[in-house]
Motif scaffolding. Structure first.
Motif, short mmCIF file in Angstrom:
data_model
loop_
_atom_site.label_atom_id
_atom_site.label_comp_id
_atom_site.label_asym_id
_atom_site.label_seq_id
_atom_site.Cartn_x
_atom_site.Cartn_y
_atom_site.Cartn_z
N LEU A 23 16.49 -63.10 41.77
CA LEU A 23 15.12 -63.62 42.60
C LEU A 23 16.57 -65.23 42.07
O LEU A 23 16.49 -65.96 43.03
N LEU A 24 16.43 -65.44 40.93
CA LEU A 24 16.85 -66.89 41.15
C LEU A 24 18.04 -67.03 40.83
O LEU A 24 18.00 -68.75 41.65
N LEU A 33 13.89 -70.63 48.20
CA LEU A 33 12.38 -69.73 47.62
C LEU A 33 12.41 -68.77 49.00
O LEU A 33 12.27 -67.63 48.87
N ASN A 34 12.24 -69.58 49.87
CA ASN A 34 12.37 -68.75 51.11
C ASN A 34 13.40 -68.20 51.77
O ASN A 34 13.46 -66.71 51.79
N ALA A 47 7.13 -63.44 45.90
CA ALA A 47 8.36 -64.29 45.80
C ALA A 47 7.56 -65.32 44.96
O ALA A 47 8.10 -65.83 44.07
N HIS A 48 7.03 -66.21 45.54
CA HIS A 48 6.06 -67.41 45.32
C HIS A 48 4.93 -66.66 44.12
O HIS A 48 5.24 -68.02 42.80
N GLN A 49 4.71 -65.71 44.21
CA GLN A 49 3.78 -65.74 43.44
C GLN A 49 4.59 -65.45 41.57
O GLN A 49 4.00 -65.94 41.11
N ARG A 50 5.25 -64.62 41.86
CA ARG A 50 5.78 -64.45 41.21
C ARG A 50 7.07 -65.79 39.89
O ARG A 50 7.04 -65.86 38.90
N LEU A 51 7.44 -66.23 41.67
CA LEU A 51 8.19 -67.37 40.79
C LEU A 51 7.02 -68.68 39.66
O LEU A 51 7.55 -68.90 39.09
#
Length: 229
Positions: A23-24, A33-34, A47-51
């Motif tokens: 992801l990073l 991020l999108n 992805a946003h929650q995980r980040l």
């Protein structure tokens, strides 16, 4: 709770693993991020929650810019690049160690079902991949990175896991490295069973010499080959 062989960093109860590294790297490559989530086939919300969870544990990982002539975007922080570097060093250590770690048990094939054979060893029956051969005398090789260790009280029921090879044993020795430990388990066989686990797993399971554990591994991760008698 179990100890398996998977590269991850741990901080404040959050584990940073290969999916997080992907992801990073995608954020770094795509610039947001999108777009990173889209490139990885993940939803933006997940992805946003995980980040967010990672940043709560590890600190700021992505610097976000809104609007402007370039339309905004995201880039990795120095902290994120440090985490990625640490993770790559850990994964390299795992890979290098795993290449040389293997336990070998002697036994005899007692039944076959397609490519799988049941082998009677001094530790008990082992399910393993085994080619057809002129002899039933075999040696069973088990990679240390395929062995998972459980606390006896937390070991899953046999029907609840695909790792059907399960042996109760006692830890004979622990060789601790910076991130990875080599654990030798006495399962009453003609050889000790080796397992590679992270140091965080050693701590979580409170592993030490003479600790009782349950070792498990999948049949598909186990190879039987003919041996000379």
């Amino acid at each position: 709770m179990d100890a398996g062989f998977e590269a991850h960093l741990r901080a404040d109860g959050v584990e940073f693993d290969a999916d997080d590294a992907d992801l990073l790297r995608a954020v770094d490559r795509e610039g947001s991020l999108n777009r990173a989530a889209e490139a990885l086939g993940r939803s933006y919300s997940r992805a946003h929650q995980r980040l967010t969870a990672l940043e709560d544990a590890l600190g700021p990982l992505v610097a976000r810019q809104r609007g402007g002539s370039g339309g905004g975007g995201s880039e990795l922080t120095d902290e994120a690049r440090d985490v990625l570097a640490r993770f790559e060093r850990l994964r390299t250590e795992f890979t290098g160690t795993a290449e040389v770690e293997e336990s070998v048990l002697s036994g005899r094939v007692v039944s076959r079902e397609g490519e799988l054979a049941t082998v009677e060893t001094s530790a008990g029956q082992v399910r393993a991949l085994a080619p057809e051969a002129d002899t039933d005398a075999v040696q069973v090789a088990v990679r240390a990175d395929a062995v998972t260790l459980h606390a006896p009280a937390d070991a899953p029921a046999e029907e609840a896991t695909s790792a059907r090879n399960r042996f109760a044993g006692t830890i004979s020795a622990i060789d601790s490295g910076e991130q990875v430990a080599r654990v030798l388990v006495d399962v009453d066989a003609d050889a000790l069973l080796g397992a590679l686990v992270t140091m965080s797993s050693v701590e979580k399971l409170d592993l030490r010499e003479d600790s009782d554990v349950v070792a498990s591994f999948k049949a598909t991760a186990t190879r039987a080959s003919p041996r000379e008698t």
